[in-house]
Design a protein around this motif. Structure first.
Motif, short mmCIF file in Angstrom:
data_model
loop_
_atom_site.label_atom_id
_atom_site.label_comp_id
_atom_site.label_asym_id
_atom_site.label_seq_id
_atom_site.Cartn_x
_atom_site.Cartn_y
_atom_site.Cartn_z
N LEU A 1 0.84 -1.31 0.05
CA LEU A 1 0.15 0.02 0.03
C LEU A 1 0.74 1.26 0.07
CD1 LEU A 1 -3.21 -0.78 2.22
CD2 LEU A 1 -2.98 -0.73 -0.04
N GLU A 2 1.90 1.24 0.59
CA GLU A 2 3.26 2.65 0.57
C GLU A 2 3.33 2.41 -0.90
OE1 GLU A 2 6.37 2.09 2.90
OE2 GLU A 2 5.40 2.61 4.90
N THR A 3 3.61 1.37 -1.56
CA THR A 3 4.11 1.51 -2.99
C THR A 3 3.02 2.06 -3.72
OG1 THR A 3 5.66 -0.28 -2.74
CG2 THR A 3 5.08 0.36 -4.78
N TYR A 4 1.76 1.55 -3.72
CA TYR A 4 0.25 2.17 -4.24
C TYR A 4 0.40 3.55 -4.02
CZ TYR A 4 -4.62 2.58 -4.44
OH TYR A 4 -5.87 2.78 -4.87
N ARG A 5 0.60 4.15 -3.00
CA ARG A 5 0.12 5.51 -2.60
C ARG A 5 1.53 6.40 -2.90
NH1 ARG A 5 -2.05 3.24 2.25
NH2 ARG A 5 0.07 3.42 3.34
N ASP A 6 2.58 5.78 -3.17
CA ASP A 6 3.90 6.73 -3.53
C ASP A 6 3.93 7.36 -4.88
OD1 ASP A 6 6.17 7.83 -3.43
OD2 ASP A 6 7.46 6.10 -3.29
N PRO A 7 3.74 8.73 -5.17
CA PRO A 7 3.59 9.18 -6.43
C PRO A 7 5.04 9.05 -7.08
CG PRO A 7 3.73 10.66 -4.92
CD PRO A 7 3.35 9.58 -4.08
N ASN A 8 6.10 8.64 -6.36
CA ASN A 8 7.60 8.74 -7.22
C ASN A 8 7.79 7.25 -7.08
OD1 ASN A 8 7.72 11.78 -6.93
ND2 ASN A 8 8.17 11.47 -4.92
N GLU B 1 8.76 3.69 -8.71
CA GLU B 1 9.09 3.43 -10.08
C GLU B 1 7.90 2.75 -10.83
OE1 GLU B 1 11.92 0.17 -12.09
OE2 GLU B 1 12.35 0.47 -10.14
N ILE B 2 7.09 1.74 -10.16
CA ILE B 2 5.66 1.43 -10.72
C ILE B 2 4.64 1.63 -9.87
CG2 ILE B 2 4.59 -0.75 -11.60
CD1 ILE B 2 6.66 -0.09 -13.50
N ARG B 3 3.46 2.35 -10.32
CA ARG B 3 2.43 2.44 -9.47
C ARG B 3 1.48 1.37 -9.52
NH1 ARG B 3 1.16 7.91 -8.49
NH2 ARG B 3 -0.50 6.97 -7.30
N LEU B 4 1.52 0.73 -8.24
CA LEU B 4 0.70 -0.57 -8.41
C LEU B 4 -0.84 -0.20 -8.27
CD1 LEU B 4 2.35 -2.60 -5.70
CD2 LEU B 4 2.86 -2.82 -8.08
N THR B 5 -1.59 -1.01 -9.14
CA THR B 5 -3.01 -0.93 -9.10
C THR B 5 -3.56 -1.63 -7.74
OG1 THR B 5 -3.31 -2.63 -10.63
CG2 THR B 5 -2.92 -0.50 -11.54
N ARG B 6 -4.86 -1.36 -7.56
CA ARG B 6 -5.36 -2.10 -6.33
C ARG B 6 -5.60 -3.54 -6.93
NH1 ARG B 6 -7.61 1.06 -2.68
NH2 ARG B 6 -8.93 0.26 -0.99
N ASP B 7 -6.00 -3.80 -8.20
CA ASP B 7 -6.10 -5.01 -8.78
C ASP B 7 -4.79 -5.91 -8.82
OD1 ASP B 7 -8.89 -4.93 -9.24
OD2 ASP B 7 -8.61 -4.82 -11.38
N GLN B 8 -3.87 -5.07 -8.99
CA GLN B 8 -2.32 -5.84 -8.77
C GLN B 8 -2.16 -6.23 -7.45
OE1 GLN B 8 0.08 -2.65 -10.67
NE2 GLN B 8 0.00 -4.18 -12.60
#
Length: 287
Positions: A227-234, A236-243
């Motif tokens: 979830l940290e990666t999901y919320r991080d705008p910087n 490398e890859i913006r995870l989606t909720r489905d991912q």
């Protein structure tokens, strides 16, 4: 690998039809110059008639005749089969990038999390990012030991078993070209129903984590990191909720499938060698 009665009837019809075509027209395919050895294939069926439900035993028998590297066809799908350690090493180590992308079986076409897979994702930016995340954060050090009891509890839930039964079921029609997109026997519908139940469960868990995101925590678990990666705008890859959801689905299925398959094969081998089973019993009794 389970095959329905309907599948068997359909397979018998295709077998008779393809055999008739074979003997009438004597169809043959010219192999590429460097193509591995391969058994004689039937039109439409390919080598399906040479494979039993004990797939490893079937491939072992074929490998004795056609060598450690052979080509197998199931319907319109072709597979490269490596049957010894040296050949597998050349594929998995020396040429890992060329063979990194995986074949997607028909049940994946009924997956409600479209293009969110990690384990079966094609080799590329997303796959490399998630692999690096797994190695450096998600499963590093004592992270796995902290949640052993949770994983053990999850394997006992029925959602994982419904999902496994549908996802592992193989139909000849589903691996034969465009027919794999057609849900002839309703297995795809059952799989989508099981995945929707899983989706509702994991969505509830994600919302609970989001509601508690302001609370201080000494140690972060896998969901916290994702979830940290999901919320991080910087990132490398913006995870989606489905991912994120499919990542946990991969963990659940991989944990259930590998453990159950290993246990089944171990029990079968012990039953085939009674003297070793007696030896094991004596050791367990001493403990």
């Amino acid at each position: 690998m389970a095959v329905d009665v309907g599948d068997s009837i359909f397979l018998l019809f295709i077998f008779l039809f393809s055999t008739l075509i074979f003997f009438i027209f004597h169809l043959s395919k010219k192999k590429p110059a460097r193509s591995p050895r391969s058994p004689l294939a039937l039109p439409i069926l390919g080598h399906f008639h040479l494979l039993s439900s004990a797939l490893p035993k079937s491939l072992e028998a074929l490998a004795r005749r056609y060598g450690p590297l052979m080509q197998i066809s199931i319907g319109s799908s072709r597979f490269l089969v490596a049957s010894d350690a040296d050949t597998a090493q050349q594929i998995l180590r020396a040429n890992d990038v060329e063979f990194a992308s995986k074949f997607v079986f028909a049940p994946s076409h009924h997956n409600i999390f479209k293009e969110a897979e990690f384990v079966n994702a094609p080799y590329g930016t997303y796959w490399k990012f998630m692999k690096r995340l797994c190695m450096t954060k998600l499963f590093a050090g004592p992270q796995l030991d902290r949640f052993y009891h949770i994983r053990e509890d999850e394997t006992m839930k029925r959602d994982g078993e419904d999902t496994m039964m549908c996802g592992a079921r193989l139909s000849f029609a589903e691996v034969h070209g465009p027919l794999k997109h057609v849900d002839l026997f309703g297995n795809g519908k059952r799989l989508r129903t099981a995945l929707r139940r899983f989706d509702a469960l994991i969505e509830q868990i994600i919302k609970e984590y989001e509601d508690d995101c302001g609370e201080a925590s000494e140690e972060k678990d896998v969901m916290d990191i994702l979830l940290e990666t999901y919320r991080d705008p910087n990132a490398e890859i913006r995870l989606t909720r489905d991912q994120i959801k499919h990542f946990f689905l991969d963990l659940l299925i991989a944990g259930v499938d590998t453990t159950s398959a290993s246990m089944q094969w171990a029990i079968i081998e012990l039953l085939k060698h009674p003297h070793k089973l007696k030896k094991l019993r004596r050791r367990l009794t001493r403990r």
